[in-house]
Structures are given as C-alpha cells and as structure tokens.
Scaffold this active site. Sequence first.
Site, mmCIF file in Angstrom:
data_model
loop_
_atom_site.group_PDB
_atom_site.id
_atom_site.type_symbol
_atom_site.label_atom_id
_atom_site.label_comp_id
_atom_site.label_asym_id
_atom_site.label_seq_id
_atom_site.Cartn_x
_atom_site.Cartn_y
_atom_site.Cartn_z
ATOM 1 N N ASP A 13 0.694 -1.229 -0.058
ATOM 2 C CA ASP A 13 -0.031 -0.087 0.107
ATOM 3 C C ASP A 13 0.862 1.234 0.151
ATOM 4 O O ASP A 13 0.647 2.376 0.877
ATOM 5 C CB ASP A 13 -1.043 0.023 1.208
ATOM 6 N N ASP A 55 -4.588 -0.667 -1.562
ATOM 7 C CA ASP A 55 -5.961 -0.525 -1.195
ATOM 8 C C ASP A 55 -6.512 0.072 -2.040
ATOM 9 O O ASP A 55 -6.480 1.076 -2.626
ATOM 10 C CB ASP A 55 -5.763 0.463 0.090
ATOM 11 N N HIS A 57 -10.425 0.825 -3.020
ATOM 12 C CA HIS A 57 -11.870 0.542 -2.250
ATOM 13 C C HIS A 57 -13.065 1.340 -3.355
ATOM 14 O O HIS A 57 -12.570 2.443 -3.917
ATOM 15 C CB HIS A 57 -11.820 1.508 -1.185
ATOM 16 N N HIS A 74 -10.567 7.008 1.627
ATOM 17 C CA HIS A 74 -9.185 6.658 0.959
ATOM 18 C C HIS A 74 -8.984 5.663 0.003
ATOM 19 O O HIS A 74 -9.805 4.744 -0.003
ATOM 20 C CB HIS A 74 -8.167 6.577 2.380
ATOM 21 N N LYS A 99 -6.904 -4.993 -2.959
ATOM 22 C CA LYS A 99 -7.450 -5.765 -1.821
ATOM 23 C C LYS A 99 -8.790 -4.539 -1.415
ATOM 24 O O LYS A 99 -8.500 -3.294 -1.728
ATOM 25 C CB LYS A 99 -6.760 -5.812 -0.717
ATOM 26 N N CYS A 138 -2.019 -2.458 7.838
ATOM 27 C CA CYS A 138 -1.907 -3.490 6.379
ATOM 28 C C CYS A 138 -0.661 -4.229 6.530
ATOM 29 O O CYS A 138 -0.612 -5.411 6.277
ATOM 30 C CB CYS A 138 -2.337 -2.701 5.309
HETATM 31 C C1 VGL Z 1 -4.701 1.177 5.625
HETATM 32 C C2 VGL Z 1 -6.166 1.845 6.920
HETATM 33 C C3 VGL Z 1 -7.285 1.790 6.316
HETATM 34 C C4 VGL Z 1 -3.388 0.268 5.472
HETATM 35 C C5 VGL Z 1 -6.077 0.619 4.638
HETATM 36 O O1 VGL Z 1 -3.208 0.261 4.220
HETATM 37 O O2 VGL Z 1 -2.683 0.124 6.336
HETATM 38 N N1 VGL Z 1 -4.996 1.534 6.727
HETATM 39 N N2 VGL Z 1 -6.979 1.091 5.039
HETATM 40 ZN ZN ZN Z 2 -8.538 1.073 3.399
#
Ligand code: VGL
Ligand code: ZN
Length: 193
Positions: A13, A55, A57, A74, A99, A138
């Site tokens: 990420d 990430d 979404h 985000h 993901k 993550c």
């Molecule tokens: C993450 C918070 C929400 C991460 C992803 O990649 O650590 N943290 N979504």
């Molecule tokens: Zn996230």
Amino acid sequence: MSLTTGDALIIVDVQNDFCEGGALAVSGGDDVVPVINALSRYCENRHIPVYFSRDWHPSDHVSFKAQGGPWPPHCVQSERGAAFHPDLYIPERAVIVSKGTAPDKDAYSAFEGTDLLHKLREQSILRVFVCGLATDYCVKSTALDALNEGFEVFVITDGMRGVNVQPDDSRHAFEELENKGAFLTTSYEVVES
Ligand code: VGL
Ligand code: ZN
C-alpha cells in the site's frame, strides 16, 4: 542476508493517500519510497518476485466514516489517492494485488480476498520480506497472515511507517510479529549483502 530463489518481496500500500498530503497520511510515509525502490531494484536484478498490494476501495466502502467505519474516504478505485506514490519504482515483472475491493468487506491484509497466497505457492515461495504502509495496520496484518500460512517472514523495519493512533502502535506491531515468529531486519541488511 541475500535473497534467493524461494524468496519474495511484498510491498504493501505505498499509495498517495497514505503519503504526505493524502487522505490518510502516515507520518513519514514518503520516506519509505527510496528505501523500497532500492529493495525492488535489488530483487529485480536477482529475479526475485516482487508483489505490490494496493488498497482499492469502492467509493461507498464499509471502512469509510459515512458507512460507519473508522476512516475518512481513502484509496478510492482509480482516483489519484489510490495511485502508487509517483516516485515508487515498479519493476516490469512486478505483480499488483488489489484488496478491499468489495463494498461491504474491509481487508487490511494483502492475502484477504486476493489470490496472493495462490501466486506465492505457485512460485514455490517459502520466505517473504514485507515492507510498506502502514506498519500497524496493513503491513502487520499481511505479515501475520503470511506467518499463519507457514511462510518465514522478514519484516523490513526501515521500509515501513505506522499510523500510530496510539503512539506505541508500531512498536507493538513489531513485538507482536516477533513473538509470532517473524524476523526483524533492515533494508541495508538485504541490499548490502
Ligand atoms: C490501511 C487503514 C485503512 C493500510 C488501509 O494500508 O494500512 N490502513 N486502510
Ligand atoms: Zn483502506
């Protein structure tokens, strides 16, 4: 410690929203980019597989505050915040794993709801080296899943930064991972070996 056949690098990420100016900026998040680039180049030169999770979404994702989740919006699919950091080096043969793509399911781990495990098994990977953002979410979750799947797990501590909602969250993440059998290492131990 040199990486060899059976090893893989997993970069979690490293996206705009987790870096400076992003929706969920991790303090010092940008600083991991040169560290990770060196690791990626090292692996590329030695034909070590490199995986990038992201990430990814939908705009109404369950982890967003509007849906009752803990986070501001985000990493919305295809938006600028979801793109990899512009300076992140992506080797040509790297594999990208998305993901958190289902609206109703969060996924901190790069293994959750993805085919990462299948791909690692297919390549006969035994040891994974993990870095990225964020240490206490993550990255931790990905490393724990890797341990549970029986991989030997190396946590590259200078190639990650934490959110630290509580100031010690990153330190606790390292402790938990070590207690569960992960090895803590650094990028210079990997790259300069
Ligand atoms: C993450 C918070 C929400 C991460 C992803 O990649 O650590 N943290 N979504
Ligand atoms: Zn996230």
